[in-house]
Design a protein around this motif. Structure first.
Motif, mmCIF file in Angstrom:
data_model
loop_
_atom_site.group_PDB
_atom_site.id
_atom_site.type_symbol
_atom_site.label_atom_id
_atom_site.label_comp_id
_atom_site.label_asym_id
_atom_site.label_seq_id
_atom_site.Cartn_x
_atom_site.Cartn_y
_atom_site.Cartn_z
ATOM 1 N N ALA A 1 -75.607 24.157 22.314
ATOM 2 C CA ALA A 1 -74.014 23.965 21.820
ATOM 3 C C ALA A 1 -73.594 22.572 21.976
ATOM 4 O O ALA A 1 -72.779 22.174 20.993
ATOM 5 N N SER A 2 -73.859 21.808 22.983
ATOM 6 C CA SER A 2 -73.428 20.503 22.979
ATOM 7 C C SER A 2 -74.138 19.839 21.992
ATOM 8 O O SER A 2 -73.268 18.837 21.223
ATOM 9 N N GLU A 3 -75.413 19.883 21.543
ATOM 10 C CA GLU A 3 -75.903 19.180 20.340
ATOM 11 C C GLU A 3 -75.260 19.774 18.856
ATOM 12 O O GLU A 3 -74.991 18.714 18.109
ATOM 13 N N ALA A 4 -74.900 20.839 18.938
ATOM 14 C CA ALA A 4 -74.040 21.476 17.440
ATOM 15 C C ALA A 4 -72.717 20.749 17.600
ATOM 16 O O ALA A 4 -72.402 20.380 16.484
ATOM 17 N N GLN A 5 -72.266 20.763 18.688
ATOM 18 C CA GLN A 5 -70.732 20.155 18.454
ATOM 19 C C GLN A 5 -70.780 18.549 18.389
ATOM 20 O O GLN A 5 -69.874 18.200 17.529
ATOM 21 N N ALA A 6 -71.859 17.996 18.920
ATOM 22 C CA ALA A 6 -72.072 16.493 18.614
ATOM 23 C C ALA A 6 -72.409 16.471 16.984
ATOM 24 O O ALA A 6 -71.837 15.374 16.269
ATOM 25 N N GLU A 7 -72.985 17.303 16.372
ATOM 26 C CA GLU A 7 -73.429 17.243 15.224
ATOM 27 C C GLU A 7 -72.243 17.557 14.384
ATOM 28 O O GLU A 7 -72.028 16.612 13.446
ATOM 29 N N LEU A 8 -71.370 18.443 14.666
ATOM 30 C CA LEU A 8 -70.273 18.686 13.927
ATOM 31 C C LEU A 8 -69.393 17.554 13.986
ATOM 32 O O LEU A 8 -68.565 16.992 12.746
ATOM 33 N N GLU A 9 -69.169 16.806 15.083
ATOM 34 C CA GLU A 9 -68.402 15.500 15.072
ATOM 35 C C GLU A 9 -68.942 14.423 14.256
ATOM 36 O O GLU A 9 -67.849 13.915 13.505
ATOM 37 N N VAL A 10 -70.066 14.357 14.227
ATOM 38 C CA VAL A 10 -70.675 13.364 13.317
ATOM 39 C C VAL A 10 -70.408 13.656 11.787
ATOM 40 O O VAL A 10 -70.000 12.691 10.943
ATOM 41 N N GLN A 11 -70.512 14.657 11.360
ATOM 42 C CA GLN A 11 -70.330 15.317 10.037
ATOM 43 C C GLN A 11 -68.765 15.005 9.698
ATOM 44 O O GLN A 11 -68.290 14.622 8.659
ATOM 45 N N ARG A 12 -67.874 15.387 10.705
ATOM 46 C CA ARG A 12 -66.325 15.276 10.545
ATOM 47 C C ARG A 12 -66.137 13.733 10.516
ATOM 48 O O ARG A 12 -65.497 13.231 9.418
ATOM 49 N N ARG A 13 -66.806 12.973 11.200
ATOM 50 C CA ARG A 13 -66.421 11.490 11.039
ATOM 51 C C ARG A 13 -66.880 10.984 9.771
ATOM 52 O O ARG A 13 -66.229 10.002 9.169
ATOM 53 N N ARG A 14 -67.998 11.287 9.092
ATOM 54 C CA ARG A 14 -68.484 11.065 8.006
ATOM 55 C C ARG A 14 -67.805 11.531 6.630
ATOM 56 O O ARG A 14 -67.650 11.131 5.652
ATOM 57 N N GLY A 15 -66.774 12.399 7.069
ATOM 58 C CA GLY A 15 -65.703 12.995 5.981
ATOM 59 C C GLY A 15 -66.495 14.214 5.257
ATOM 60 O O GLY A 15 -65.888 14.826 4.445
ATOM 61 N N SER A 16 -67.816 14.707 5.837
ATOM 62 C CA SER A 16 -68.339 15.740 4.923
ATOM 63 C C SER A 16 -67.584 16.904 5.406
ATOM 64 O O SER A 16 -67.724 18.126 4.869
ATOM 65 N N LEU A 17 -66.888 17.107 6.531
ATOM 66 C CA LEU A 17 -66.190 18.383 6.787
ATOM 67 C C LEU A 17 -64.678 18.110 7.573
ATOM 68 O O LEU A 17 -64.493 17.067 7.540
ATOM 69 N N ARG A 18 -63.969 18.809 6.913
ATOM 70 C CA ARG A 18 -62.386 18.676 7.188
ATOM 71 C C ARG A 18 -62.236 19.510 8.592
ATOM 72 O O ARG A 18 -62.876 20.638 9.114
ATOM 73 N N ALA A 19 -61.356 19.003 9.416
ATOM 74 C CA ALA A 19 -61.018 19.796 10.601
ATOM 75 C C ALA A 19 -60.031 21.035 10.121
ATOM 76 O O ALA A 19 -59.257 20.724 9.417
ATOM 77 N N VAL A 20 -60.274 21.970 10.811
ATOM 78 C CA VAL A 20 -59.807 23.235 10.701
ATOM 79 C C VAL A 20 -58.452 23.386 11.717
ATOM 80 O O VAL A 20 -58.670 23.226 12.673
ATOM 81 N N SER A 21 -57.275 23.690 10.940
ATOM 82 C CA SER A 21 -56.133 23.544 11.719
ATOM 83 C C SER A 21 -55.628 24.887 11.819
ATOM 84 O O SER A 21 -55.557 25.648 11.091
#
Length: 88
Positions: A68-88
């Motif tokens: 879970a922590s590795e997946a969360q870290a991967e999501l953060e990396v992708q969000r910083r790159r801009g490939s994912l948008r934060a869901v609000s």
């Protein structure tokens, strides 16, 4: 005649020793499978299995947290790159 008497005596001795040995082995096996012994044996095995089960569950939780922590870290990396948008 003496030889026959000796052979007869030896046969009786061997027969008695064999009977004693078999009787001893049968008693040991009967004691081993007596209800009290079986209850003790089952209790020991259940406690052992319980300990193994607790260890397996603990290890599974550790792996789950790590994943879970590795997946969360991967999501953060992708969000910083801009490939994912934060869901609000």
């Amino acid at each position: 005649m003496f030889g026959r008497t000796m052979a007869f005596g030896a046969g009786i001795s061997v027969g008695m020793a064999g009977g004693w040995y078999v009787k001893r082995q049968v008693r040991r096996q009967m004691e081993r499978v007596a209800p009290d012994q079986l209850v003790d044996e089952v209790g020991v095995r259940i406690r052992r299995a319980g300990g193994e089960l607790r260890a397996a569950v603990s290890e599974g939780r550790d792996v789950m947290r790590r994943y879970a922590s590795e997946a969360q870290a991967e999501l953060e990396v992708q969000r910083r790159r801009g490939s994912l948008r934060a869901v609000s």
